[in-house]
Design an enzyme around this catalytic site. Sequence first.
Site, PDB file in Angstrom:
ATOM      1  N   GLU A 232      18.431  21.965 -14.057  1.00  0.00           N
ATOM      2  CA  GLU A 232      18.400  23.241 -13.357  1.00  0.00           C
ATOM      3  C   GLU A 232      19.015  24.316 -14.265  1.00  0.00           C
ATOM      4  OE1 GLU A 232      19.154  24.888  -8.875  1.00  0.00           O
ATOM      5  OE2 GLU A 232      20.823  23.850  -9.836  1.00  0.00           O
TER       6      GLU A 232
ATOM      7  N   GLY B 225      29.688  23.175 -12.244  1.00  0.00           N
ATOM      8  CA  GLY B 225      30.670  22.373 -11.519  1.00  0.00           C
ATOM      9  C   GLY B 225      30.076  21.053 -11.098  1.00  0.00           C
TER      10      GLY B 225
ATOM     11  N   MET C 189      25.798  19.233 -10.008  1.00  0.00           N
ATOM     12  CA  MET C 189      24.356  19.438  -9.903  1.00  0.00           C
ATOM     13  C   MET C 189      23.773  18.424  -8.941  1.00  0.00           C
ATOM     14  SD  MET C 189      21.597  20.909 -10.556  1.00  0.00           S
ATOM     15  CE  MET C 189      19.988  20.401  -9.938  1.00  0.00           C
TER      16      MET C 189
ATOM     17  N   ASN D  90      21.061  16.799  -8.323  1.00  0.00           N
ATOM     18  CA  ASN D  90      19.901  15.946  -8.590  1.00  0.00           C
ATOM     19  C   ASN D  90      19.681  14.955  -7.449  1.00  0.00           C
ATOM     20  OD1 ASN D  90      19.948  16.934 -11.438  1.00  0.00           O
ATOM     21  ND2 ASN D  90      21.817  15.707 -11.492  1.00  0.00           N
TER      22      ASN D  90
ATOM     23  N   HIS E  74      28.970  20.342  -0.654  1.00  0.00           N
ATOM     24  CA  HIS E  74      27.961  21.312  -1.103  1.00  0.00           C
ATOM     25  C   HIS E  74      26.765  20.597  -1.726  1.00  0.00           C
ATOM     26  CE1 HIS E  74      26.802  25.285  -3.016  1.00  0.00           C
ATOM     27  NE2 HIS E  74      26.156  24.432  -3.810  1.00  0.00           N
ATOM     28  N   GLU E  75      27.037  19.711  -2.678  1.00  0.00           N
ATOM     29  CA  GLU E  75      25.932  19.039  -3.384  1.00  0.00           C
ATOM     30  C   GLU E  75      25.124  18.148  -2.447  1.00  0.00           C
ATOM     31  OE1 GLU E  75      25.304  20.231  -6.208  1.00  0.00           O
ATOM     32  OE2 GLU E  75      27.211  21.283  -6.298  1.00  0.00           O
TER      33      GLU E  75
ATOM     34  N   HIS F  78      22.618  19.918  -0.347  1.00  0.00           N
ATOM     35  CA  HIS F  78      21.402  20.180  -1.116  1.00  0.00           C
ATOM     36  C   HIS F  78      20.368  19.065  -0.975  1.00  0.00           C
ATOM     37  CE1 HIS F  78      22.050  23.870  -3.240  1.00  0.00           C
ATOM     38  NE2 HIS F  78      23.118  23.460  -3.902  1.00  0.00           N
TER      39      HIS F  78
ATOM     40  N   GLU G 116      21.421  27.744  -2.451  1.00  0.00           N
ATOM     41  CA  GLU G 116      22.852  27.874  -2.701  1.00  0.00           C
ATOM     42  C   GLU G 116      23.622  28.490  -1.539  1.00  0.00           C
ATOM     43  OE1 GLU G 116      23.864  26.178  -4.889  1.00  0.00           O
ATOM     44  OE2 GLU G 116      22.268  25.997  -6.369  1.00  0.00           O
TER      45      GLU G 116
END
Length: 908
Positions: A174, A307, A309, A311, A343-344, A347, A366
């Site tokens: 990304e 910080g 990602m 994936n 947070h991740e 996603h 985000e």
Amino acid sequence: MATPSAWNKVSPPRPRLSGASFHREGTDLKASPGAPAPAGGSAAQFRGQARLPRFATPRRYELRLRPDLVACTFTGSVAIAVVVSAPTRFLVLNAADLSVNRASIRFQSLAPTEVVFFKDDDVLVFGFSKQLPLGEGVLQMDYNGTLNDQMRGFYRSKYQYKGKERNMAVTQFESVDARRCFPCWDEPAFKAKFKLTVEVPSDLVALSNMPVANSTFAGPIKTVSFRESPLMSTYLLAVVVGLFDYVEGMTSKGTRVRVYTQIGKSNQGKFALDVAVKSLDLYKDYFDTAYPLPKLDMIAIPDFSAGAMENYGLVTYREVALLFDDKSSSESSKQNIAITVAHELAHQWFGNLVTMEWWTHLWLNEGFATWMSHLAVDSFFPQWNIWTQFLDGTTTALKLDALSESHPIEVEIHHASEVDQIFDAISYEKGASVIRMLQSYLGAERFQKALASYMKKFAYSNAKTEDLWAVLEKETGEPVKDLMTTWTKQKGYPVINAKIKGNDMEIEQAQFLSDGSSGPGTWIVPITSGCGYDTQKKFLLKLKRDKMVIPSQCSDRKKGGNFWTKLNINGTGFYRVKYDDELAAALLNALEAKKLSLMDRIGVVDDSHALSMARQQTMASLLRLLYAYRGETDYSVLSHVNSVTVSVARISVDATPSLAGDIKQLLIKILLPTAEKLGWDPKKGESHLDAMLRPLLLTALVQLGHGKTINEGIRRFNIFLRDRNTPLLPPDTRKTAYLSVMQNVSSSNRSGYDALRKVYRESAEGEERLNVLGILPSCRDKGIVLESLNFIFTDEVRNQDAYILLRGVQIEAREIAWNWLKENWERISKIFSTSSLLGDFVKTVVPLFTSNEKAAEISKFFATRTKPGFERTLKQSLENIRIGARWIEGIRSEPKLAQTVRELLGKP
């Protein structure tokens, strides 16, 4: 482990595709999404390609990679199932920093007659001698590349194993860097399935998005094949190869969750593992949609530019964002890890299962992940008051969005080179803040049900912002699109001017800008107001101005002066409020009488600070308001108060040098009572928030020059040097002690500085090393500051951490830092070639200045050195300089500032 000789079988790199063919003759047509496929012409028509054309789209990638961790190269082969939907003789895709073997390129049985690479656009064009057959065919090719050291694409990260340095292979795709690992359609809308195979040394672990399907061994090499993925975008593909330990857990529905670490650090993954398992269960219920993959892995990477990602199924993190150690990690680190993991994993639904159609809609990823992470952490740790701390992000976004060089939440992205600039507080924190505002307007239950419907409707596909609004409107019956479009398609936000007229409150909106001007924007604003938390009133401000009736319990202002009213209750709206003198005085009384909630105590001081910067309020009135917080004990509120004190202390150095010392003493007077109450030593059974408040206040006192705190910090640091396990300096307060030491450092008295460097070298803990790194330049001595900044260029500092050093530069040393930056810019540009890292250098050093002359000097220097990836960052930094200069002019013209400071200090 594979021997070096085993890797000698890898073929040498072939020459890269030449860009000389950019200028072949041909029409200069620009194919755009949905445009008719060009049946003729030459490859040159695709020069200047902003978006890939849609006449050929990928369905499935079969990808094979063989990284060489010694030579830091890799070879690859890819077979892409491509659907040709319109007559054409071209295939147009993305590639960068790859050497493609032209002889290996085939589409079905056809070899290309043209192979053209447009370097500026990362576009690779294959032209064939005849039209391609409609329907599905397979495009295949072999290629090789370099495991780079830029922390993007397919790159190497270094780690220690048994005292020796080793390389691991890592991907970070990304936003637009999958093309650096394999030729592909590298845009979010081109979702496809991926079947990955990697060849790696037999002793290493290979991880990807999906579980391993099978492994075969051939001497020192093993071939690992992974199960085929569901439909997903290229930027979410991930591969990591290295030596790892792990800890494992299981969700309530049987999904296996692992946290991978360097050998010997697996225990530090247990806290993140617990948060991850709980997050997957919570999001499954919230979205009424199961986690889509059979496993979830999270892994700590030593060299990592972001910080973390998200994936799909293999989330990568900086070590400090994932690993927690009870003995060496601070409470703030624990909280940051929880937020980052939540947070991740949000996603995995908002971003991975349902993906933005194009980077213009990045905020859908985000903003929602930021908002959801707070919802999750509040559920797991209600004692942390995380929604109150959410306002930290809102304040950051309000500050950035008050610049004329801000951008809308939905910002038009015309070229891949522009994408990095919008991974900022607008996409994240403003996005999250307007989501919170919308949820507050619609109600939590209706909002949740609508999001679940959205998730089901767009699962495994792509969506635009308008798609979300359409679902929310259908599910709630509210005018969501009209309301939210005013917040996402234009930059900025309003200040609501409130004044009393009879028993009414007249309100008027105007776009707020920190330079004191007023922009043209107009919003539909969800207004909340009240004189207590049982008398709230809500309505939508749709016009430039309106009025509202003050509730009867608020309207009688003739009975003892207890009247007050507050707009934007609990900060749920993304706007500021400016009150007339009567309302402001009443609100100050309510604040001193402790009638305001935590969130409203934050909102009042943040708005006052912003209005003072914009010269819509005096510095004297801001200081009087700050003084009302002298008995405050809440972490979240004092965190904001402290941010304002830092800003005031800095600007006073330039605005009123003769008064700067007294202003610092006043700020110390505000913060000291609570700091003394907390002391240096943790109390048994104290709260998480008090544990975070202690270092916040002690560090602030050191920065303000409080001698007693500085001396105590030095004393405890000296004990720490003799005994690293002393209870007198636990992880939470070490940074304060380190900063105390640097206050007395100079070239002739550098023992404290050398001791800190020793701590840095000897520590194995990422958080402690970063704390030291951010302190090293925190003095006024030119020699020490330059030595610290040059430390960036040594092997002891990872590229990802370089900007941390710059953060330690004090305002008194800003000229040293700026001259260093100018003298080393070419070197910095070469080492830190990714745009986001260069932007960190700019936005850390440039805003330290507050004069128009310096803004002109900096602008002139960068006139021929700006790159698209940090152009917006530079403009914003220069604007902040000019705002500071204007603020100084206002402060210097205040007739009663000195009198106010003396009065509050109790001086005659």
